[in-house]
Design a protein around this motif. Structure first.
Motif, PDB file in Angstrom:
ATOM      1  N   GLY A 238       0.807  -1.214   0.000  1.00 51.96           N
ATOM      2  CA  GLY A 238       0.000   0.000   0.000  1.00 51.96           C
ATOM      3  C   GLY A 238       0.840   1.264   0.000  1.00 51.96           C
ATOM      4  N   ARG A 239       2.117   1.145   0.393  1.00 54.28           N
ATOM      5  CA  ARG A 239       3.006   2.312   0.415  1.00 54.28           C
ATOM      6  C   ARG A 239       3.892   2.373  -0.823  1.00 54.28           C
ATOM      7  N   SER A 240       4.103   1.253  -1.484  1.00 52.77           N
ATOM      8  CA  SER A 240       4.836   1.123  -2.753  1.00 52.77           C
ATOM      9  C   SER A 240       5.498  -0.243  -2.799  1.00 52.77           C
ATOM     10  N   THR A 241       5.664  -0.765  -4.005  1.00 53.65           N
ATOM     11  CA  THR A 241       6.302  -2.071  -4.165  1.00 53.65           C
ATOM     12  C   THR A 241       7.813  -1.967  -4.236  1.00 53.65           C
ATOM     13  N   SER A 242       8.345  -0.773  -4.493  1.00 54.10           N
ATOM     14  CA  SER A 242       9.795  -0.626  -4.577  1.00 54.10           C
ATOM     15  C   SER A 242      10.161   0.848  -4.567  1.00 54.10           C
ATOM     16  N   PHE A 243      11.304   1.163  -3.942  1.00 53.26           N
ATOM     17  CA  PHE A 243      11.789   2.535  -3.923  1.00 53.26           C
ATOM     18  C   PHE A 243      13.118   2.684  -4.649  1.00 53.26           C
ATOM     19  N   GLY A 244      13.904   1.625  -4.697  1.00 50.56           N
ATOM     20  CA  GLY A 244      15.259   1.753  -5.225  1.00 50.56           C
ATOM     21  C   GLY A 244      16.106   2.632  -4.326  1.00 50.56           C
ATOM     22  N   ALA A 245      15.738   2.656  -3.050  1.00 52.64           N
ATOM     23  CA  ALA A 245      16.422   3.471  -2.045  1.00 52.64           C
ATOM     24  C   ALA A 245      16.286   2.757  -0.706  1.00 52.64           C
ATOM     25  N   PRO A 246      17.076   3.120   0.302  1.00 52.32           N
ATOM     26  CA  PRO A 246      17.032   2.399   1.578  1.00 52.32           C
ATOM     27  C   PRO A 246      15.688   2.528   2.301  1.00 52.32           C
ATOM     28  N   THR A 247      15.347   1.489   3.065  1.00 51.94           N
ATOM     29  CA  THR A 247      14.147   1.496   3.893  1.00 51.94           C
ATOM     30  C   THR A 247      14.493   0.943   5.270  1.00 51.94           C
ATOM     31  N   GLU A 248      13.687   1.280   6.253  1.00 54.27           N
ATOM     32  CA  GLU A 248      13.955   0.839   7.621  1.00 54.27           C
ATOM     33  C   GLU A 248      13.890  -0.671   7.759  1.00 54.27           C
ATOM     34  N   VAL A 249      12.989  -1.315   7.011  1.00 59.41           N
ATOM     35  CA  VAL A 249      12.822  -2.754   7.181  1.00 59.41           C
ATOM     36  C   VAL A 249      14.079  -3.522   6.794  1.00 59.41           C
ATOM     37  N   GLU A 250      14.899  -2.976   5.899  1.00 58.03           N
ATOM     38  CA  GLU A 250      16.174  -3.614   5.561  1.00 58.03           C
ATOM     39  C   GLU A 250      17.098  -3.651   6.779  1.00 58.03           C
TER      40      GLU A 250
ATOM     41  N   ALA B  13      25.930  -5.160  -6.734  1.00 57.25           N
ATOM     42  CA  ALA B  13      24.830  -4.202  -6.707  1.00 57.25           C
ATOM     43  C   ALA B  13      23.556  -4.855  -7.210  1.00 57.25           C
ATOM     44  N   GLY B  14      22.410  -4.218  -6.935  1.00 52.98           N
ATOM     45  CA  GLY B  14      21.131  -4.718  -7.419  1.00 52.98           C
ATOM     46  C   GLY B  14      20.042  -3.692  -7.180  1.00 52.98           C
ATOM     47  N   THR B  15      19.377  -3.273  -8.257  1.00 53.74           N
ATOM     48  CA  THR B  15      18.345  -2.247  -8.145  1.00 53.74           C
ATOM     49  C   THR B  15      17.240  -2.655  -7.170  1.00 53.74           C
ATOM     50  N   LEU B  16      16.862  -3.923  -7.207  1.00 52.50           N
ATOM     51  CA  LEU B  16      15.753  -4.380  -6.367  1.00 52.50           C
ATOM     52  C   LEU B  16      16.212  -5.062  -5.082  1.00 52.50           C
ATOM     53  N   SER B  17      17.497  -5.055  -4.806  1.00 56.01           N
ATOM     54  CA  SER B  17      18.000  -5.673  -3.578  1.00 56.01           C
ATOM     55  C   SER B  17      17.369  -4.999  -2.362  1.00 56.01           C
ATOM     56  N   GLY B  18      16.939  -5.817  -1.392  1.00 53.30           N
ATOM     57  CA  GLY B  18      16.261  -5.276  -0.220  1.00 53.30           C
ATOM     58  C   GLY B  18      14.862  -4.788  -0.534  1.00 53.30           C
ATOM     59  N   ASN B  19      14.249  -5.358  -1.564  1.00 53.33           N
ATOM     60  CA  ASN B  19      12.889  -4.965  -1.953  1.00 53.33           C
ATOM     61  C   ASN B  19      11.965  -4.955  -0.739  1.00 53.33           C
ATOM     62  N   PRO B  20      11.201  -3.888  -0.535  1.00 51.22           N
ATOM     63  CA  PRO B  20      10.399  -3.773   0.693  1.00 51.22           C
ATOM     64  C   PRO B  20       9.365  -4.879   0.873  1.00 51.22           C
ATOM     65  N   LEU B  21       8.778  -5.387  -0.206  1.00 58.69           N
ATOM     66  CA  LEU B  21       7.814  -6.480  -0.067  1.00 58.69           C
ATOM     67  C   LEU B  21       8.493  -7.733   0.472  1.00 58.69           C
ATOM     68  N   ALA B  22       9.642  -8.086  -0.126  1.00 61.11           N
ATOM     69  CA  ALA B  22      10.368  -9.276   0.313  1.00 61.11           C
ATOM     70  C   ALA B  22      10.876  -9.112   1.740  1.00 61.11           C
ATOM     71  N   MET B  23      11.382  -7.922   2.066  1.00 64.60           N
ATOM     72  CA  MET B  23      11.904  -7.696   3.412  1.00 64.60           C
ATOM     73  C   MET B  23      10.792  -7.751   4.456  1.00 64.60           C
TER      74      MET B  23
END
Length: 430
Positions: A81-93, A296-306
Motif C-alpha cells: 500500500g506504500r509502494s512495491t519498490s523505492f530503489g532506495a534504503p528502507t527501515e525494514v532492511e 549491486a542490485g536495483t531491487l536488492s532489499g525490496n520492501p515487499l520481500a523484506m
C-alpha cells in the motif's frame, strides 16, 4: 485429470522454453504434465482444476509455517500500500539485518540480493577478492544456482536433466572450479595440497538438498573448518535450503560450525524472490561501497520481500518451539514411510534432517552423489505419479528434498502415509 494444466502447458511451450521458467518444474525426470496451481493455504495446494494436494515442496523450502501464513500476507498487503519498490534504503532492511545477526552465529554483516543464485555468485566473488586467489572447491552433486562457476558436476535440475555441466560455461571458468566428493575430507585435502595457495573458497551445502536430502557425516563440517583455517581458505555455507529451516540459526547452529560466509534465499523472503549473503565483518567489508569487490542490485532489499521475510523470521525467532514440532512431525512421517516400504519389501533409504526428508529407492546408504545415483529412478517415477493421483504433491525428481511445514497436521501426515501405501503397491504392480 489435469485437463486445464495440460492446456496451459501446451500454451506455455509456445512462448516459454520448455513451458516452464525453471527446469525443476518441467517434470523431465518423472514424465507427464506439470501441475499448474491456483492457490494454497497451510499445507494444501489447489490446482487449476480444483483438485487438492498435500504439499511437500513448499515452494522449495520457504513455506516453513505453511502457505498464506497470515502475518506474512498482512505484512505484504500493508507494505504494498506504500509502494512495491523505492530503489532506495528502507527501515525494514535495517530491521532484517539486525534480526539475522541476532539469530545466526557468525553473521556480523549481511547484504540482501534477489536470489540464492545471486547470493552464491556474490559470495564467491567476495572470497576471491578477500584472498586474491581464483580457484574454488565445490562438491559433486551440490547445487549453488546457475552461475557459471557452479555448473560443474551440479545437482538438482542439472542432475535431473542428465547435464552435470552446461554448455556456455567457458573452459577457463571450469578450470577454476575444483570438485570434491561430499562427505569425503580426503578428497578435499588432496585438492588443497595439489593447489596449495590457489584456492579462495570451499562452498558446500552443509546438508545436501539438491541430490536429495543427504546429511553431513560426523566430523565432515568441522573437518572442512579445520582445513580452511589451515590453508587460509574462506568457508562458505550455502544455506539457501537449510537456513532458518533446520534450526533457528541454520546449519551453523545445528552442527556447531561457523562459516566465514553464508548464503540464503527463499525463506529469508517467506517465498518472495530474494537472497542474501553475510558473514564475518572483515570478509564482508570487502564488499562495495566499503571495499573494492563490486556487487549491486536495483531491487536488492525490496520492501515487499523484506517485510514478508521479517514477519516470518520474527515468528521463528520468537517461538523456537516450531522447530521441535517440525522435528516431531518429520520423525512421524519417517516412521510411517519406513513401515510402508518394509511391509512391501521395498529397498528404501530414507534420509532426514530437521524438516527435510528424502526417499531413495535403494538398499545402499545414501551419503554422496554416487550413492544418490543408485536410487531406482523408474520406481520413483511410478511412485511419484501414484502419489499425485492420491493427492500428494512431491518434488518431481528423485534428487530433491521434501520439505515439511508446521501446517502439516497429524491427519495430513496419516493421509500421506496411507497414500504411500497405495502408491507403492500400484507402482510395484506396473
Amino acid at each position: 485429470m489435469l485437463e486445464t494444466s495440460k492446456k496451459l502447458f501446451e500454451r506455455a511451450q509456445q512462448f516459454i522454453p520448455g513451458g516452464v521458467n525453471s527446469p525443476a518444474r518441467a517434470f523431465k525426470s518423472v514424465g507427464g504434465t506439470p501441475v499448474f496451481f491456483e492457490k494454497a493455504e497451510g499445507s494444501l495446494l489447489t490446482d487449476v482444476d480444483g483438485k487438492e494436494y498435500i504439499d511437500y515442496v513448499g515452494s522449495w523450502g520457504p513455506m516453513i509455517l505453511g502457505h498464506a501464513y497470515e502475518p506474512v500476507i498482512e505484512a505484504v498487503r500493508e507494505t504494498a500500500g506504500r509502494s512495491t519498490s523505492f530503489g532506495a534504503p528502507t527501515e525494514v532492511e535495517v530491521k532484517m539485518a539486525e534480526l539475522v545477526r541476532q539469530m545466526v552465529p557468525g553473521v556480523d554483516k549481511i547484504r540482501m540480493v534477489n536470489s540464492g543464485t545471486e547470493a552464491c555468485m556474490s559470495a564467491i566473488r567476495v572470497a576471491r577478492g578477500y584472498t586474491g586467489r581464483d580457484k574454488i572447491i565445490k562438491f559433486e552433486g551440490n547445487y549453488h544456482g546457475h552461475g557459471d562457476s557452479f555448473l560443474i558436476n551440479a545437482g538438482s535440475g542439472a542432475l535431473t536433466l542428465g547435464q552435470p555441466s552446461s554448455p556456455g560455461v567457458t573452459k577457463g571458468t571450469a578450470q577454476d572450479t575444483l570438485t570434491a566428493d561430499f562427505n569425503d575430507l580426503n578428497s578435499v585435502k588432496q585438492l588443497l595440497n595439489e593447489y596449495e595457495g590457489e584456492v579462495a573458497a570451499i562452498i558446500v551445502e552443509p546438508v545436501a538438498g539438491n541430490m536429495g536430502c543427504i546429511p553431513p557425516k560426523k566430523g565432515f563440517l568441522p573437518g572442512l573448518r579445520e582445513l580452511c583455517d589451515a590453508h587460509d581458505v574462506v568457508l562458505i555455507f550455502d544455506e539457501v535450503m537449510t537456513g532458518f529451516r533446520i534450526a533457528k540459526g541454520g546449519a551453523q547452529q545445528r552442527y556447531g560450525v561457523t562459516a566465514d560466509l553464508v548464503t540464503y534465499g527463499k525463506i529469508i523472503g517467506a517465498g518472495l524472490p530474494v537472497g542474501a549473503f553475510g558473514g564475518r565483518r572483515e570478509v564482508m567489508d570487502e564488499v562495495s561501497p566499503v571495499g573494492p569487490v563490486y556487487q549491486a542490485g536495483t531491487l536488492s532489499g525490496n520492501p515487499l520481500a523484506m517485510a514478508a521475510g521479517f514477519a516470518l523470521l520474527s515468528e521463528l525467532n520468537k517461538n523456537p518451539r516450531h522447530y521441535d514440532e517440525l522435528e516431531e512431525k518429520t520423525t512421524y512421517l519417517f516412521s510411517g514411510l519406513k513401515e510402508v516400504f518394509e511391509a512391501h519389501e521395498v529397498a528404501a533409504s530414507i534420509n532426514r534432517v530437521g524438516s527435510m526428508i528424502s526417499v531413495f529407492f535403494t538398499g545402499e546408504e545414501v551419503i554422496d552423489f554416487r550413492t544418490a545415483r543408485s536410487t531406482d529412478q523408474r520406481l520413483f517415477k511410478r511412485f511419484f505419479h501414484e502419489m499425485l493421483k492420491n493427492g500428494v504433491y512431491l518434488p518431481p525428481s528423485p534428487f530433491e528434498s521434501w520439505f515439511l511445514a508446521n501446517s502439516h497436521t497429524e491427519l495430513l501426515l496419516d493421509d500421506t502415509i496411507a497414500a504411500a501405501d497405495t502408491a507403492i503397491a500400484s507402482a510395484l504392480s506396473e
